[in-house]
Write an enzyme that holds these catalytic residues in place. Structure first.
Site, PDB file in Angstrom:
ATOM      1  N   ASN A 151     -23.517 -31.054  47.407  1.00 49.81           N
ATOM      2  CA  ASN A 151     -23.569 -29.994  48.418  1.00 49.81           C
ATOM      3  C   ASN A 151     -23.294 -30.475  49.841  1.00 49.81           C
ATOM      4  OD1 ASN A 151     -26.082 -31.088  47.333  1.00 49.81           O
ATOM      5  ND2 ASN A 151     -27.102 -30.030  48.992  1.00 49.81           N
ATOM      6  N   GLN A 179     -22.662 -25.979  43.175  1.00 48.14           N
ATOM      7  CA  GLN A 179     -21.583 -25.967  44.181  1.00 48.14           C
ATOM      8  C   GLN A 179     -20.202 -25.959  43.529  1.00 48.14           C
ATOM      9  OE1 GLN A 179     -22.074 -25.431  47.314  1.00 48.14           O
ATOM     10  NE2 GLN A 179     -24.234 -25.914  47.568  1.00 48.14           N
ATOM     11  N   SER A 199     -26.183 -20.875  40.423  1.00 46.07           N
ATOM     12  CA  SER A 199     -26.933 -20.020  41.344  1.00 46.07           C
ATOM     13  C   SER A 199     -26.033 -18.895  41.862  1.00 46.07           C
ATOM     14  CB  SER A 199     -27.423 -20.873  42.520  1.00 46.07           C
ATOM     15  OG  SER A 199     -28.113 -20.066  43.434  1.00 46.07           O
ATOM     16  N   GLY A 200     -26.587 -17.681  41.916  1.00 42.20           N
ATOM     17  CA  GLY A 200     -25.779 -16.533  42.355  1.00 42.20           C
ATOM     18  C   GLY A 200     -25.385 -16.562  43.818  1.00 42.20           C
ATOM     19  N   HIS A 201     -26.293 -17.028  44.679  1.00 42.65           N
ATOM     20  CA  HIS A 201     -26.031 -16.823  46.111  1.00 42.65           C
ATOM     21  C   HIS A 201     -24.978 -17.757  46.692  1.00 42.65           C
ATOM     22  CE1 HIS A 201     -28.648 -19.975  48.104  1.00 42.65           C
ATOM     23  NE2 HIS A 201     -29.199 -19.985  46.914  1.00 42.65           N
ATOM     24  N   THR A 236     -40.026  -9.496  33.412  1.00 45.51           N
ATOM     25  CA  THR A 236     -39.035  -8.420  33.328  1.00 45.51           C
ATOM     26  C   THR A 236     -37.781  -8.843  34.080  1.00 45.51           C
ATOM     27  OG1 THR A 236     -40.805  -6.821  33.185  1.00 45.51           O
ATOM     28  CG2 THR A 236     -38.640  -5.956  33.815  1.00 45.51           C
ATOM     29  N   CYS A 324     -34.683 -30.806  57.701  1.00 44.23           N
ATOM     30  CA  CYS A 324     -35.712 -30.829  58.753  1.00 44.23           C
ATOM     31  C   CYS A 324     -37.005 -30.245  58.231  1.00 44.23           C
ATOM     32  CB  CYS A 324     -35.269 -29.967  59.929  1.00 44.23           C
ATOM     33  SG  CYS A 324     -33.774 -30.569  60.677  1.00 44.23           S
TER      34      CYS A 324
HETATM   35  N1  PLP Z   1     -28.378 -27.438  43.601  1.00 46.75           N
HETATM   36  C1  PLP Z   1     -27.513 -27.563  44.601  1.00 46.75           C
HETATM   37  C2  PLP Z   1     -26.445 -28.608  44.520  1.00 46.75           C
HETATM   38  C3  PLP Z   1     -27.597 -26.723  45.722  1.00 46.75           C
HETATM   39  O1  PLP Z   1     -26.733 -26.876  46.731  1.00 46.75           O
HETATM   40  C4  PLP Z   1     -28.608 -25.741  45.742  1.00 46.75           C
HETATM   41  C5  PLP Z   1     -28.774 -24.853  46.917  1.00 46.75           C
HETATM   42  O2  PLP Z   1     -28.810 -25.270  48.045  1.00 46.75           O
HETATM   43  C6  PLP Z   1     -29.494 -25.651  44.658  1.00 46.75           C
HETATM   44  C7  PLP Z   1     -29.350 -26.515  43.599  1.00 46.75           C
HETATM   45  C8  PLP Z   1     -30.608 -24.660  44.624  1.00 46.75           C
HETATM   46  O3  PLP Z   1     -30.156 -23.350  44.403  1.00 46.75           O
HETATM   47  P1  PLP Z   1     -31.170 -22.131  44.533  1.00 46.75           P
HETATM   48  O4  PLP Z   1     -31.214 -21.774  45.978  1.00 46.75           O
HETATM   49  O5  PLP Z   1     -30.572 -21.042  43.690  1.00 46.75           O
HETATM   50  O6  PLP Z   1     -32.471 -22.591  44.001  1.00 46.75           O
END
Ligand code: PLP
Length: 378
Positions: A151, A179, A199-201, A236, A324
């Site tokens: 990331n 990522q 991860s969706g977001h 649920t 941080c």
């Molecule tokens: N793994 C990696 C490489 C990520 O960059 C992130 C999010 O910053 C996560 C896991 C965690 O994802 P989530 O916010 O869905 O827990």
């Protein structure tokens, strides 16, 4: 006030309007519980199955191999705890120094419980050594955890080769593909992965929805007990967000190729212009083998945190390599692992997304240049 220029898409992404459109009806009128046996409930269950098929398809998995969770951190925790419970006689795990906190914290916890963890080192570009990995394997090793894409640096790791090693030594292999999704092709069968997190977001769906892929015939032990998700994850279902995730992965099929060409074009142009216009610039990571959208750039003598705050005053949002907490800014564990010279070259991370435009990148480079000129004149 300047218009917002958001260049922090590895942190999170804007929800796509098309994703929002498919999500909203399930918060408004179609709110029935998918476990209800009347027709309206069964209709929702069918929608969940459609979303599951879409997610499965994007990683070449089977519908039954997909478990919806609340986030990738949960998926990572579940994958690790599952491996632990499935191998009660073995105590050794191999991972890397550059994993996400949800992996590293779980490893620290396991060490407290008497497990042995090998944290593979990386070189100054953040690259791993496959030889070091193979040498670390012992009869006691039951789990290898290596992320697909980092990331902070955008580095891509040799998942296919690691999958082959894991198969050769009969070791459970987990990868965090958060990522990587949408940026590179993921084929769980070809890569010989046991479990994988999404991860969706990070792909323009909402925050609060994740996926754990578990290879068929792998026993699954729940973290949350209940009968949902094939009895593997109680609670649920988050119907609206699961359907949103289905749409978001569908959009990957439609847009992926063009989006990635655009991201790489913008990222490369940005790096080239920064290097041309500003002296003493250093770019961290594996420049030949990284995500198309990520750049970790340092400008000699100016701290990343300071640059980030100055850019914010122009409405430009980037991040630093620092995690941080409220009082101390600690150097990022990824940059520490790369033995980065943080005194001279402390980076900002720019991570582009599909909504970024060429005009935004030009504005960013212009502002960065003027900030650096001012700072260096002092
Ligand atoms: N793994 C990696 C490489 C990520 O960059 C992130 C999010 O910053 C996560 C896991 C965690 O994802 P989530 O916010 O869905 O827990």
């Amino acid at each position: 006030m300047n218009a917002k220029i958001y260049l922090d898409n590895n942190a999170t992404t804007k929800c796509d309007e098309r994703v929002l459109e498919t999500l909203l009806p399930y918060l408004k009128d179609e709110y029935e519980n998918p476990s209800s046996i009347y027709t309206l409930g069964r209709k929702i269950k069918e929608k969940l199955s459609e979303a599951r098929k879409k997610v499965a398809k994007v990683i070449n998995a089977k519908e039954e191999e997909i478990i919806f969770t609340s986030c990738a951190s949960e998926s990572n925790s579940m994958a690790i705890m599952n491996a632990v419970k499935n191998h009660p006689k073995q105590r050794h795990i191999i991972t890397t120094k550059v994993e996400h906190a949800s992996i590293l914290e779980a490893m620290h916890d396991l060490e407290q419980q008497g497990y042995y963890v090998t944290y593979l080192s990386v070189n100054e570009k953040g690259q791993l050594s496959l030889e070091e990995l193979e040498q670390a394997i012992t009869k006691d090793t039951f789990l290898i955890v290596v992320m697909m894409a980092n990331n902070e640096l955008g580095n891509l790791y040799p998942i296919k080769e690691i999958g082959a090693l894991a198969e050769k030594y009969h070791i459970y292999f987990h990868t965090d593909a958060v990522q990587a999704l949408g940026k590179i092709k993921i084929d769980v069968r070809d890569l010989k992965i046991t479990t994988l997190s999404l991860s969706g977001h990070k792909i323009h769906a909402p925050k609060g929805i994740g996926v754990l892929y578990v290879k068929e015939n792998t026993p699954v032990q729940p973290l949350i007990y209940g009968h949902q998700e094939h009895n593997f994850r109680g609670g649920t279902e988050n119907v609206a967000f699961i359907i949103a995730l289905g749409t978001a992965v569908e959009l990957i099929y439609q847009d992926e190729y063009q989006t990635n060409i655009k991201l790489k074009y913008l990222r490369d142009k940005m790096e080239k212009e920064i290097k041309e216009r500003i002296e003493e610039v250093y770019i961290y990571g594996d420049l030949e083998n990284r995500l198309p959208n990520t750049s970790s750039i340092a400008i000699k003598g100016i701290k990343g945190e300071e640059l980030m705050l100055l850019l914010e005053s122009f409405g430009i949002y980037v991040s630093t390599g620092s995690a941080c907490n409220s009082e101390i800014a600690e150097p990022s564990h990824v940059l520490v692992a790369c033995k980065a010279n943080m005194e001279d070259y402390s980076p900002i991370r720019i991570s582009l997304g599909k909504y970024n435009t060429e005009a935004e990148i030009e504005e960013f480079v212009k502002r960065l240049e003027s900030i650096v000129r001012l700072k260096r004149r002092k």
